[in-house]
Design an enzyme around this catalytic site. Structure first.
Site, PDB file in Angstrom:
ATOM      1  N   TYR A 103      25.403  51.147 -39.563  1.00 56.49           N
ATOM      2  CA  TYR A 103      25.712  52.685 -39.603  1.00 56.49           C
ATOM      3  C   TYR A 103      24.926  53.192 -40.929  1.00 56.49           C
ATOM      4  CZ  TYR A 103      29.114  51.649 -35.960  1.00 56.49           C
ATOM      5  OH  TYR A 103      29.752  50.821 -34.930  1.00 56.49           O
ATOM      6  N   GLU A 147      35.286  54.907 -37.645  1.00 58.61           N
ATOM      7  CA  GLU A 147      35.929  53.975 -38.044  1.00 58.61           C
ATOM      8  C   GLU A 147      35.427  52.605 -37.747  1.00 58.61           C
ATOM      9  OE1 GLU A 147      38.885  57.296 -37.352  1.00 58.61           O
ATOM     10  OE2 GLU A 147      37.808  56.069 -36.166  1.00 58.61           O
TER      11      GLU A 147
END
Length: 171
Positions: free
Chosen positions: A127, A115
């Site tokens: 990411y 998250e």
């Protein structure tokens, strides 16, 4: 502290986190996060959570970053990645993430999740470069300001048959 220009990759050491690292980890936590974990949380991770794996990054004898994950069945959940402020922007977060992904693959994990704050576009971009993609949100996930979290997943590349080595450098 003045910003650093570059660090020789040969001068970086990655190793398993130990209990002795926790005081330095707390410095990094407070620099990196508005909701830092407690010392007790890290002690529990290292002593009671058999799903947890943590790496630290050392430079010139000092801790400059760390990363953690939980491995459950065939999935890894990144718990945290943090770099000391003065060392940011040097690609060290990428190196930690790659090390965590490699370790997860060595442990037989097939997927990885995490998250990230919806406002943290820099982290989301990082990411994404490693194959993570958004799959949803967790409403009000962060208790400091009730900000939403983006849930991201990636499929981990698998080792080719016969490429396994004896053990892992992280075990």
């Amino acid at each position: 502290m003045a910003a650093l220009k570059a660090i020789d990759p040969e001068d970086i050491i990655l190793r398993n986190m130990t209990m002795e690292d926790i005081p330095d980890i707390m410095l990094i936590e407070h620099e990196a996060f508005s909701l830092p974990w407690s010392e007790e949380a890290f002690r529990n991770e290292l002593t009671h959570n058999h799903f947890a794996r943590y790496l630290v990054m050392e430079h010139e004898g000092g801790l400059i970053g760390y990363a953690g994950m939980w491995n459950i069945v065939d999935e890894s959940h990144v718990t945290n990645i943090a770099i000391r402020t003065v060392y940011r922007g040097l690609g060290l977060g990428k190196r930690l993430l790659r090390a965590m992904m490699d370790w997860a693959i060595e442990l037989g994990m097939l997927r990885m999740t995490l998250e990230v704050r919806i406002s943290n576009l820099a982290a989301q971009s990082l990411y994404s470069k490693f194959g993570f993609y958004p799959v949803g949100t967790r409403k009000g996930y962060y208790s400091d300001n009730h900000e939403d979290a983006v849930i991201m997943w990636c499929e981990l590349p698998q080792r080719e048959y016969g490429a396994e080595e004896e053990g892992s450098e992280w075990d």
